[in-house]
Write a protein that holds these residues in place. Structure first.
Motif, PDB file in Angstrom:
ATOM      1  N   VAL A 161       0.827  -1.208   0.000  1.00  0.00           N
ATOM      2  CA  VAL A 161       0.000   0.000   0.000  1.00  0.00           C
ATOM      3  C   VAL A 161       0.860   1.255   0.000  1.00  0.00           C
ATOM      4  O   VAL A 161       0.647   2.170  -0.809  1.00  0.00           O
ATOM      5  CB  VAL A 161      -0.953   0.002   1.217  1.00  0.00           C
ATOM      6  CG1 VAL A 161      -1.637   1.365   1.353  1.00  0.00           C
ATOM      7  CG2 VAL A 161      -1.992  -1.096   1.080  1.00  0.00           C
ATOM      8  N   VAL A 162       1.842   1.311   0.886  1.00  0.00           N
ATOM      9  CA  VAL A 162       2.658   2.529   0.954  1.00  0.00           C
ATOM     10  C   VAL A 162       3.506   2.672  -0.305  1.00  0.00           C
ATOM     11  O   VAL A 162       3.772   3.792  -0.763  1.00  0.00           O
ATOM     12  CB  VAL A 162       3.532   2.560   2.226  1.00  0.00           C
ATOM     13  CG1 VAL A 162       2.665   2.590   3.474  1.00  0.00           C
ATOM     14  CG2 VAL A 162       4.515   1.403   2.281  1.00  0.00           C
ATOM     15  N   ARG A 163       3.913   1.543  -0.877  1.00  0.00           N
ATOM     16  CA  ARG A 163       4.703   1.606  -2.105  1.00  0.00           C
ATOM     17  C   ARG A 163       3.862   2.175  -3.254  1.00  0.00           C
ATOM     18  O   ARG A 163       4.325   3.038  -4.010  1.00  0.00           O
ATOM     19  CB  ARG A 163       5.224   0.212  -2.457  1.00  0.00           C
ATOM     20  CG  ARG A 163       6.170   0.180  -3.659  1.00  0.00           C
ATOM     21  CD  ARG A 163       6.635  -1.236  -3.960  1.00  0.00           C
ATOM     22  NE  ARG A 163       7.415  -1.804  -2.866  1.00  0.00           N
ATOM     23  CZ  ARG A 163       6.967  -2.766  -2.057  1.00  0.00           C
ATOM     24  NH1 ARG A 163       5.761  -3.282  -2.223  1.00  0.00           N
ATOM     25  NH2 ARG A 163       7.743  -3.238  -1.097  1.00  0.00           N
ATOM     26  N   GLU A 164       2.619   1.715  -3.369  1.00  0.00           N
ATOM     27  CA  GLU A 164       1.751   2.208  -4.440  1.00  0.00           C
ATOM     28  C   GLU A 164       1.406   3.676  -4.248  1.00  0.00           C
ATOM     29  O   GLU A 164       1.414   4.463  -5.200  1.00  0.00           O
ATOM     30  CB  GLU A 164       0.468   1.367  -4.486  1.00  0.00           C
ATOM     31  CG  GLU A 164       0.689  -0.051  -4.994  1.00  0.00           C
ATOM     32  CD  GLU A 164      -0.598  -0.860  -5.025  1.00  0.00           C
ATOM     33  OE1 GLU A 164      -1.641  -0.334  -4.567  1.00  0.00           O
ATOM     34  OE2 GLU A 164      -0.548  -2.019  -5.504  1.00  0.00           O
ATOM     35  N   ASN A 165       1.098   4.081  -3.003  1.00  0.00           N
ATOM     36  CA  ASN A 165       0.779   5.487  -2.742  1.00  0.00           C
ATOM     37  C   ASN A 165       1.985   6.384  -3.004  1.00  0.00           C
ATOM     38  O   ASN A 165       1.846   7.489  -3.549  1.00  0.00           O
ATOM     39  CB  ASN A 165       0.299   5.659  -1.303  1.00  0.00           C
ATOM     40  CG  ASN A 165      -1.067   5.045  -1.062  1.00  0.00           C
ATOM     41  OD1 ASN A 165      -1.864   4.906  -1.994  1.00  0.00           O
ATOM     42  ND2 ASN A 165      -1.347   4.683   0.174  1.00  0.00           N
ATOM     43  N   HIS A 166       3.146   5.910  -2.605  1.00  0.00           N
ATOM     44  CA  HIS A 166       4.367   6.678  -2.821  1.00  0.00           C
ATOM     45  C   HIS A 166       4.623   6.850  -4.316  1.00  0.00           C
ATOM     46  O   HIS A 166       4.962   7.943  -4.780  1.00  0.00           O
ATOM     47  CB  HIS A 166       5.545   5.956  -2.144  1.00  0.00           C
ATOM     48  CG  HIS A 166       6.837   6.692  -2.209  1.00  0.00           C
ATOM     49  ND1 HIS A 166       8.022   6.138  -1.766  1.00  0.00           N
ATOM     50  CD2 HIS A 166       7.161   7.924  -2.675  1.00  0.00           C
ATOM     51  CE1 HIS A 166       8.997   7.006  -1.958  1.00  0.00           C
ATOM     52  NE2 HIS A 166       8.502   8.093  -2.503  1.00  0.00           N
ATOM     53  N   LEU A 167       4.447   5.787  -5.069  1.00  0.00           N
ATOM     54  CA  LEU A 167       4.690   5.853  -6.510  1.00  0.00           C
ATOM     55  C   LEU A 167       3.757   6.860  -7.174  1.00  0.00           C
ATOM     56  O   LEU A 167       4.189   7.673  -8.020  1.00  0.00           O
ATOM     57  CB  LEU A 167       4.508   4.473  -7.129  1.00  0.00           C
ATOM     58  CG  LEU A 167       4.677   4.381  -8.656  1.00  0.00           C
ATOM     59  CD1 LEU A 167       6.078   4.825  -9.074  1.00  0.00           C
ATOM     60  CD2 LEU A 167       4.390   2.968  -9.139  1.00  0.00           C
ATOM     61  N   LYS A 168       2.465   6.850  -6.800  1.00  0.00           N
ATOM     62  CA  LYS A 168       1.502   7.783  -7.385  1.00  0.00           C
ATOM     63  C   LYS A 168       1.883   9.228  -7.067  1.00  0.00           C
ATOM     64  O   LYS A 168       1.827  10.103  -7.939  1.00  0.00           O
ATOM     65  CB  LYS A 168       0.096   7.489  -6.855  1.00  0.00           C
ATOM     66  CG  LYS A 168      -0.482   6.161  -7.328  1.00  0.00           C
ATOM     67  CD  LYS A 168      -1.833   5.904  -6.680  1.00  0.00           C
ATOM     68  CE  LYS A 168      -2.381   4.544  -7.074  1.00  0.00           C
ATOM     69  NZ  LYS A 168      -3.674   4.257  -6.380  1.00  0.00           N
ATOM     70  N   LEU A 169       2.252   9.481  -5.820  1.00  0.00           N
ATOM     71  CA  LEU A 169       2.598  10.844  -5.433  1.00  0.00           C
ATOM     72  C   LEU A 169       3.901  11.285  -6.073  1.00  0.00           C
ATOM     73  O   LEU A 169       4.043  12.442  -6.496  1.00  0.00           O
ATOM     74  CB  LEU A 169       2.698  10.929  -3.903  1.00  0.00           C
ATOM     75  CG  LEU A 169       2.876  12.327  -3.314  1.00  0.00           C
ATOM     76  CD1 LEU A 169       1.731  13.239  -3.716  1.00  0.00           C
ATOM     77  CD2 LEU A 169       2.966  12.245  -1.785  1.00  0.00           C
ATOM     78  N   ARG A 170       4.844  10.361  -6.181  1.00  0.00           N
ATOM     79  CA  ARG A 170       6.135  10.713  -6.793  1.00  0.00           C
ATOM     80  C   ARG A 170       5.968  11.051  -8.272  1.00  0.00           C
ATOM     81  O   ARG A 170       6.696  11.895  -8.801  1.00  0.00           O
ATOM     82  CB  ARG A 170       7.135   9.559  -6.616  1.00  0.00           C
ATOM     83  CG  ARG A 170       8.539   9.879  -7.108  1.00  0.00           C
ATOM     84  CD  ARG A 170       9.546   8.882  -6.561  1.00  0.00           C
ATOM     85  NE  ARG A 170       9.222   7.531  -6.909  1.00  0.00           N
ATOM     86  CZ  ARG A 170       9.525   6.939  -8.066  1.00  0.00           C
ATOM     87  NH1 ARG A 170      10.165   7.625  -9.002  1.00  0.00           N
ATOM     88  NH2 ARG A 170       9.201   5.690  -8.292  1.00  0.00           N
ATOM     89  N   GLU A 171       5.014  10.413  -8.927  1.00  0.00           N
ATOM     90  CA  GLU A 171       4.776  10.737 -10.333  1.00  0.00           C
ATOM     91  C   GLU A 171       4.308  12.181 -10.496  1.00  0.00           C
ATOM     92  O   GLU A 171       4.617  12.845 -11.481  1.00  0.00           O
ATOM     93  CB  GLU A 171       3.740   9.778 -10.917  1.00  0.00           C
ATOM     94  CG  GLU A 171       4.281   8.367 -11.128  1.00  0.00           C
ATOM     95  CD  GLU A 171       3.217   7.416 -11.635  1.00  0.00           C
ATOM     96  OE1 GLU A 171       2.019   7.814 -11.632  1.00  0.00           O
ATOM     97  OE2 GLU A 171       3.559   6.283 -12.017  1.00  0.00           O
ATOM     98  N   VAL A 172       3.572  12.672  -9.482  1.00  0.00           N
ATOM     99  CA  VAL A 172       3.106  14.063  -9.522  1.00  0.00           C
ATOM    100  C   VAL A 172       4.233  15.011  -9.124  1.00  0.00           C
ATOM    101  O   VAL A 172       4.558  15.972  -9.831  1.00  0.00           O
ATOM    102  CB  VAL A 172       1.895  14.258  -8.595  1.00  0.00           C
ATOM    103  CG1 VAL A 172       1.489  15.735  -8.538  1.00  0.00           C
ATOM    104  CG2 VAL A 172       0.731  13.401  -9.055  1.00  0.00           C
ATOM    105  N   LEU A 173       4.851  14.734  -7.961  1.00  0.00           N
ATOM    106  CA  LEU A 173       5.882  15.630  -7.426  1.00  0.00           C
ATOM    107  C   LEU A 173       7.181  15.541  -8.220  1.00  0.00           C
ATOM    108  O   LEU A 173       7.974  16.489  -8.216  1.00  0.00           O
ATOM    109  CB  LEU A 173       6.153  15.288  -5.957  1.00  0.00           C
ATOM    110  CG  LEU A 173       4.957  15.402  -5.010  1.00  0.00           C
ATOM    111  CD1 LEU A 173       5.370  15.007  -3.597  1.00  0.00           C
ATOM    112  CD2 LEU A 173       4.375  16.800  -5.014  1.00  0.00           C
ATOM    113  N   GLY A 174       7.401  14.386  -8.871  1.00  0.00           N
ATOM    114  CA  GLY A 174       8.647  14.194  -9.605  1.00  0.00           C
ATOM    115  C   GLY A 174       8.638  14.767 -10.996  1.00  0.00           C
ATOM    116  O   GLY A 174       9.623  14.620 -11.734  1.00  0.00           O
ATOM    117  N   ASP A 175       7.557  15.414 -11.372  1.00  0.00           N
ATOM    118  CA  ASP A 175       7.498  16.089 -12.665  1.00  0.00           C
ATOM    119  C   ASP A 175       8.668  17.061 -12.747  1.00  0.00           C
ATOM    120  O   ASP A 175       8.807  17.966 -11.920  1.00  0.00           O
ATOM    121  CB  ASP A 175       6.160  16.824 -12.786  1.00  0.00           C
ATOM    122  CG  ASP A 175       6.023  17.611 -14.081  1.00  0.00           C
ATOM    123  OD1 ASP A 175       7.002  17.693 -14.839  1.00  0.00           O
ATOM    124  OD2 ASP A 175       4.932  18.147 -14.321  1.00  0.00           O
ATOM    125  N   GLY A 176       9.512  16.876 -13.742  1.00  0.00           N
ATOM    126  CA  GLY A 176      10.721  17.686 -13.843  1.00  0.00           C
ATOM    127  C   GLY A 176      10.474  19.170 -13.917  1.00  0.00           C
ATOM    128  O   GLY A 176      11.343  19.974 -13.577  1.00  0.00           O
TER     129      GLY A 176
END
Length: 467
Positions: free
Chosen positions: A431-446
């Motif tokens: 669960v935390v891995r999936e939530n982290h991945l989703k948020l990182r895709e947003v915040l990790g936008d270059g």
């Protein structure tokens, strides 16, 4: 303030609290502003702190460091410049010394010429000078908006020495899920805001600084803390300008030490545990030893970067009996413990690192969110406790190590939390891995950081045009 004709180049001054954890994000924002052609005058304690942080200045032709001599205050050790230079009980004296720097600030401001805006976080007298001299003042909060919302708004009564029963009440109108009943360790930590830091409590210092400034800025983004930002705006009756995370680029020239790089590369992808609690967290020797035993108990390779524990000159002095022989020298050297500064961003970016055990300081919180690592949290202070609540209860991107009522972290609980996120068969880990991945895709936008800084600059122009 009289209406002025704006020039394309803004002239900004930075005057953060004399604490490395505050100065560093101000430098990162200065670099972003200078990259857009703006002039920055940066006031920080010298000479030691200035020399240590000068390499972070990526635009010396536009960013000028101005050393501040730390005034003498009874009880403050000679040579102390920042909160990291003194034990916890003497930190209020650093605030008192900073309060005595008004004349130095005035002198520097007069020498560099008319300023457009000054960003600061704890000098309550700056708004008065701004009105007298003719520049805008803007608080720049480097803690999370969630901390501001729960602890540092005018209605945050938890800070004002109430009874434990009164403190257990949710602040009125506070919307996020994190507004749960405070835990015993959180109530204990909340007392810090009622302590005197200089002439006033930390709570009154921050609330007064934000209330008196022309505008406030926060080091966060709507995607992460939008509901908290709106609450802070409502409480203070003023708009918050967001800068985004303002993290440095990995190409700072501060490469990973070859010894560490070679050591990390010995291990499979995502297998190494990395632990760091920031530049100011000082553990008691017994807790330091228990944490090392916890990493040993995990049976995984680990890199620990912690300050030497209280009473020890080096981390080696604080090792549990036989620890070096068992884990550092033996077992193929699967443990590495460092007591000094480490290039955290580069370590988190190494493919072998799979888990970040953090104190949840706000800078480390951002770095963990933008990394590929699983997140385990061991908060030490009040702002870190609130940040941990955000990460574990609202965002659900990590797990907190369970403590006893006295705040003690056992080796078993540390090991359990790590295995909880590292075990591929763990439901919580999934669960935390999936939530982290989703948020990182947003915040990790270059482009996210650039968009926020561009927007921040535009807001500064708009604010100045109205004055």
């Amino acid at each position: 303030m009289a209406t002025r004709k704006l020039q394309p180049q803004l002239k900004v001054a930075m005057f953060p609290l004399f604490a490395v954890g505050h100065i560093t994000p101000y430098i990162h924002l200065s670099n972003r502003l200078a990259a857009r052609g703006h002039r920055v005058h940066f006031l920080l304690p010298g000479p030691t702190t200035l020399a240590k942080l000068a390499p972070l200045n990526r635009h010396p032709h536009l960013i000028t460091f101005h050393p501040i001599a730390v005034p003498h205050v009874d009880g403050l050790p000679r040579g102390a410049e920042t909160t990291a230079d003194v034990p916890r009980h003497l930190i209020p004296l650093v605030f008192a010394a900073m309060d005595a720097t008004e004349d130095q600030f005035r002198s520097i401001a007069a020498r560099v010429g008319p300023l457009d805006v000054v960003l600061y976080d704890s000098s309550m007298w700056l708004p008065r000078i701004g009105r007298e001299v003719g520049f805008l003042t803007m608080t720049y909060g480097i803690v999370s908006a969630s901390v501001m919302a729960l602890r540092l708004v005018p209605s945050a009564r938890l800070a004002k020495g109430m009874t434990d029963e009164e403190m257990a009440m949710t602040p009125p109108g506070y919307p996020p899920q994190s507004a749960v009943l405070p835990r015993p360790d959180e109530i204990k930590q909340s007392r810090i805001f009622a302590e005197k830091f200089g002439s006033v409590s930390l709570y009154d210092r921050i609330v007064t600084s934000v209330s008196g400034c022309d505008a406030m800025a926060l080091r966060t983004c709507w995607e992460l803390e939008g509901v908290f930002v709106k609450y802070v705006e409502e409480q203070y009756g003023k708009r918050a300008f967001l800068t985004g995370p303002v993290l440095p680029d990995l190409d700072l020239g501060l490469g990973l030490d070859e010894k560490w790089a070679a050591w990390l590369s010995k291990y499979p992808r995502g297998s190494v545990l990395y632990c760091a609690f920031g530049s100011e967290s000082l553990l008691q020797k017994d807790q330091f030893q228990e944490l090392l035993r916890g990493f040993e108990l995990c049976g995984r390779p680990f890199l620990v970067a912690l300050k030497p524990p209280e009473g020890c000159a080096t981390v080696e002095e604080g090792f549990p009996e036989g620890f070096a022989e068992r884990v550092i020298d033996g077992e193929g050297g699967r443990g590495l413990v460092c007591g000094g500064w480490v290039p955290q961003l580069q370590i988190l970016d190494h493919p072998s690192v799979g888990c970040f055990v953090s104190h949840c300081g706000f800078g480390s919180m951002w770095e963990s969110l933008l990394s590929d690592c699983q997140i385990v949290l061991v908060p030490q202070q009040n702002d870190q406790i609130v940040g941990t609540m955000l990460m574990t209860k609202d965002l659900k991107v990590g797990v907190e190590v369970e403590k006893d009522e006295e705040g003690w972290v056992s080796k078993e609980k540390l090991s359990e939390a790590i295995e909880m996120v590292m075990d591929e068969g763990s439901e919580i880990g999934r669960v935390v891995r999936e939530n982290h991945l989703k948020l990182r895709e947003v915040l990790g936008d270059g482009n996210l950081q650039e968009r926020y800084v561009d927007g921040f600059v535009c807001q500064l122009y708009d604010l100045l045009e109205k004055c």
